[in-house]
Design an enzyme around this catalytic site. Structure first.
Site, short mmCIF file in Angstrom:
data_model
loop_
_atom_site.label_atom_id
_atom_site.label_comp_id
_atom_site.label_asym_id
_atom_site.label_seq_id
_atom_site.Cartn_x
_atom_site.Cartn_y
_atom_site.Cartn_z
N ASP A 233 0.86 -1.23 0.17
CA ASP A 233 -0.01 -0.13 0.27
C ASP A 233 0.93 1.18 -0.02
O ASP A 233 2.03 1.18 0.22
CB ASP A 233 -1.06 0.19 1.25
CG ASP A 233 -1.99 -0.87 1.21
OD1 ASP A 233 -2.41 -1.04 0.24
OD2 ASP A 233 -2.59 -1.29 2.34
N LYS A 255 -3.77 3.25 -2.64
CA LYS A 255 -4.72 4.24 -3.18
C LYS A 255 -4.32 5.41 -2.41
O LYS A 255 -3.78 5.73 -1.28
CB LYS A 255 -6.03 3.66 -2.43
CG LYS A 255 -6.68 2.60 -2.98
CD LYS A 255 -7.96 2.02 -2.12
CE LYS A 255 -7.23 1.34 -0.95
NZ LYS A 255 -8.16 0.14 -0.90
N ALA A 317 -0.78 2.77 13.60
CA ALA A 317 -0.41 4.16 13.89
C ALA A 317 -0.64 4.73 15.22
O ALA A 317 0.30 5.29 15.76
CB ALA A 317 -1.09 4.93 12.71
N MET A 374 -7.10 9.15 9.61
CA MET A 374 -7.85 9.68 8.38
C MET A 374 -8.62 10.90 8.81
O MET A 374 -9.87 11.24 8.06
CB MET A 374 -8.77 8.56 7.71
CG MET A 374 -7.70 7.51 7.38
SD MET A 374 -8.79 5.98 6.40
CE MET A 374 -9.25 5.16 8.11
N1 SAH Z 1 -3.96 0.19 9.36
C1 SAH Z 1 -3.18 1.11 9.31
C2 SAH Z 1 -4.13 2.31 9.12
C3 SAH Z 1 -4.56 2.65 7.92
S1 SAH Z 1 -5.77 4.05 7.57
C4 SAH Z 1 -2.72 1.25 10.78
O1 SAH Z 1 -3.25 0.25 11.46
O2 SAH Z 1 -1.98 2.19 11.16
C5 SAH Z 1 -4.67 5.38 7.22
C6 SAH Z 1 -4.49 6.19 8.39
O3 SAH Z 1 -3.53 5.66 9.21
C7 SAH Z 1 -3.93 7.39 7.89
O4 SAH Z 1 -4.94 8.69 7.38
C8 SAH Z 1 -3.49 8.03 9.21
O5 SAH Z 1 -4.38 8.68 10.02
C9 SAH Z 1 -2.96 6.81 9.98
N2 SAH Z 1 -1.50 6.47 9.71
C10 SAH Z 1 -0.75 5.59 9.11
N3 SAH Z 1 0.44 5.55 9.22
C11 SAH Z 1 0.66 6.81 9.99
C12 SAH Z 1 1.98 7.31 10.47
N4 SAH Z 1 3.23 6.72 10.31
N5 SAH Z 1 1.78 8.42 11.08
C13 SAH Z 1 0.56 9.22 11.42
N6 SAH Z 1 -0.67 8.47 10.83
C14 SAH Z 1 -0.45 7.47 10.27
#
Ligand code: SAH
Length: 470
Positions: A233, A255, A317, A374
Site C-alpha cells: 500500500d 490508493k 499508527a 484519516m
Molecule cells: N492500518 C493502518 C491504518 C490505515 S488508515 C494502521 O493500523 O495504522 C490510514 C491512516 O492511518 C492515515 O490516514 C493516518 O491517519 C494513519 N496513519 C498511518 N500511518 C501513520 C503514521 N506513520 N503516522 C501518522 N498516522 C498514520
C-alpha cells in the site's frame, strides 16, 4: 606476512591459518604464547628480526599487527612498495582490505564488517548471530544439499515453496534434533508423494507498522524475506520494503485519497490469482492490517476462494505515534479508555465532504482518549461536533461536549524521518494543523494525555502564540 609478535599478530594468524594460508610472522621479539600456539602448524614460520622490504616480495597479503604508529607506517610503506594488499590493524585509513568477524559453520559462513569503524560491535553482532544458529545447522545444510536435485526434479517451479515449508517444518526439526535417519525417511516420503495436483500458494496479510522498519515484527521480517510477490500500500514505507527479498516481485496497489488506483475487488482477485499460481504471497499493509486497513475484507475474499491465509499483526499508527511522542494512550490519572475511530468521510455529490458518521455524544463522554485516523480533512467538523454533540445542543446544557481547551496532539508520519508532532487544543485544532503544515498521513489524539506529547519545539511556539493572542 604478518608483522608483529604480540596479541594482535596472534589474532590475525588464527584467522589466516583457519583459511589454510601459509603465514610468516616477523618481529624481533615474538610472544612465547604465540609461538606455542602455532609451533605444530606446518603453515606458520617465524622470523626473529626487524622487518625489511624483501620480506614482502613474495607475499600475497600483508597484515601489519604492530601497535607503534611509526612502525605501522614504516611497515605499511614497505608492503605497498612491494605491491602487496595490506591490512594495518586498527588503522582503517591505511587498509586495502579489512577482516570481518566471521562465523564459520562449514557450509554456512557469515561475515560481519563494520568497515573498520567499530570492530567490537562487529564481534558483538557475531555473538548474537551465533546464538541464532542452532548447533546442528550445518547438518541441516548438508541434508538439504543431498535432497536438492531430487526436490528440484519433483517440484519444478514450486521448489522454492517446498523449501520454504521445509526449513520451518517437522523434517528440518528432526535433523536439528539429531534424527537424520528419521528425517531422511520422511523426506523420501514427501518426494514420492503424488504431486500431480499442484498445491495452492498461501497469502500472508502482514502489518508493516507505522514506518520505522525497526518496528516490524520478526515474523513480518521473515515473511518479507521469503515472499515471491509483495502487494503493498501507499502507507508502507520504503525502508520496510527494502527489507524484502531482492528478487521478490513488488506490486503497488495503493490508493491515494479520492484516487483509487486499484479497486479493492481487483486486489482480492489478484491475491487469489497469485496464490493459485502456487506463489508465496505477502499482502503488506501499513500499521496493523485489521485496523482501518480492510484486512478483514481481504481475508473474507481469500477464505471464500479457499486460499490459505494467515495474519501477521503490526504496530498500528496509534500505538506507534504514541510511542514516538512519549505519550501514554491510557493513563491512571488521565484516561481510562482509548477509542480508535476513523474520521474518513465520503465527498457528497457537490464535492464537499460529508460528515464522518460517528456517535459524537458517546465519544465525548468517557474519560477517554480519542485517536482519530484519516481525520485531517474532516478535523474542523470533528472538533466542532466534539465540543458540542448534536444530541445535547440545547440551551440547558450548552457545554455537554468536550471542553474547548481539551488537549490535542497531531502526529504526522509518526516514526518516520519526516515525523511532525504538533500540539494544541480542540478549539484551535484547525490552526494547529495549518501552522504545522499537516497534510497527512496523520492521527489526531484528543484528550488529557495529549498534553503529555513531546511536540517539536517549533510547534510548541505556535501554541504559545495562540495562548498570547487568546
Ligand atoms: N492500518 C493502518 C491504518 C490505515 S488508515 C494502521 O493500523 O495504522 C490510514 C491512516 O492511518 C492515515 O490516514 C493516518 O491517519 C494513519 N496513519 C498511518 N500511518 C501513520 C503514521 N506513520 N503516522 C501518522 N498516522 C498514520
Amino acid at each position: 606476512v604478518i608483522t608483529g609478535g604480540g596479541d594482535l599478530a596472534a589474532r590475525k594468524a588464527r584467522l589466516v591459518v583457519a583459511a589454510q594460508a601459509n603465514v610468516t610472522i616477523i618481529a624481533p621479539e615474538i610472544d612465547a604464547a604465540l609461538i606455542d600456539e602455532f609451533a605444530k602448524s606446518h603453515l606458520v614460520n617465524f622470523i626473529y628480526r626487524e622487518v625489511i622490504l624483501a620480506d614482502f616480495h613474495s607475499a600475497r597479503l600483508a597484515i601489519i599487527a604492530v601497535e607503534d604508529e611509526l612502525l605501522q607506517k614504516r611497515h605499511h610503506a614497505m608492503a605497498k612498495k612491494a605491491g602487496v594488499l595490506t591490512n594495518v590493524v586498527d588503522a582503517p585509513a591505511l587498509c586495502d582490505f579489512t577482516t570481518p568477524s566471521i562465523i564459520d559453520r562449514n557450509d554456512i559462513v557469515v561475515a560481519i564488517s563494520t568497515n573498520g569503524k567499530a570492530p567490537v560491535l562487529g564481534r558483538n553482532l557475531r555473538e548474537n548471530i551465533e546464538r541464532m544458529l542452532p548447533e546442528r545447522m550445518s547438518q541441516l545444510v548438508s541434508f538439504a544439499g543431498r535432497f536438492r536435485p531430487a526436490i528440484k526434479s519433483k517440484f519444478g517451479h514450486q521448489t522454492r515453496s517446498f523449501w520454504e515449508g521445509f526449513f520451518d517444518g517437522p523434517i528440518a526439526n528432526q535433523v536439528l534434533a539429531g534424527d537424520e535417519r528419521g528425517a531422511g525417511e520422511a523426506m523420501m516420503k514427501s518426494v514420492n508423494r503424488d504431486t500431480a495436483k499442484t498445491e495452492s500458494g498461501v497469502v500472508h496479510i502482514v502489518g508493516a507498522g507505522p514506518g520505522d522498519p525497526d518496528l516490524l515484527t520478526i515474523r513480518a521480517h521473515r515473511l518479507l524475506q521469503t515472499a515471491d510477490v509483495i502487494l503493498y500500500d501507499r502507507l508502507v514505507g520504503n525502508k520496510v520494503l527494502n527489507l524484502a527479498r531482492r528478487d521478490a516481485e513488488r506490486l503497488y496497489v495503493g490508493k491515494a485519497k479520492a484516487n483509487h488506483s486499484v479497486p479493492q475487488e481487483k486486489i482480492h482477485e489478484k491475491l487469489v490469482e497469485l496464490a493459485r499460481e502456487g506463489k508465496n504471497v505477502v499482502r503488506l499493509k501499513g500499521g496493523d492490517p485489521f485496523i482501518f486497513g480492510r484486512g478483514g475484507e481481504e481475508l473474507d475474499a481469500l477464505r471464500e476462494a479457499g486460499i490459505a491465509a494467515y495474519i501477521t499483526p503490526g504496530i498500528t499508527a496509534a500505538t506507534g505515534c504514541a510511542a514516538a511522542a512519549g505519550m501514554a494512550l491510557t493513563h491512571r490519572d488521565h484516561a481510562q479508555a482509548v477509542t480508535f475511530v476513523t474520521g474518513h468521510a465520503k465527498p457528497g455529490p457537490d464535492g464537499r465532504l460529508s460528515e464522518p458518521d460517528l456517535d459524537w455524544h458517546a465519544l465525548a463522554k468517557l474519560k477517554n482518549t480519542l485517536v482519530i485516523y484519516m481525520g485531517v480533512s474532516t478535523a474542523a467538523i470533528i472538533a466542532q461536533r466534539l465540543m458540542s454533540p448534536p444530541s445535547t445542543q440545547d440551551h440547558a446544557t450548552p457545554n455537554a461536549g468536550l471542553a474547548p481547551d481539551t488537549p490535542v496532539a497531531v502526529i504526522e508520519n509518526g516514526t518516520r524521518d519526516n515525523q511532525i508532532i504538533a500540539r494544541g487544543t480542540l478549539a484551535s485544532l484547525t490552526d494547529t494543523l495549518t501552522n504545522a503544515g499537516i497534510k497527512g498521513p496523520a492521527i489526531l489524539v484528543i484528550g488529557d494525555v495529549a498534553a503529555l506529547a513531546n511536540a517539536d519545539s517549533i510547534h510548541e511556539l505556535s501554541i504559545e502564540q495562540e495562548r498570547l493572542s487568546a
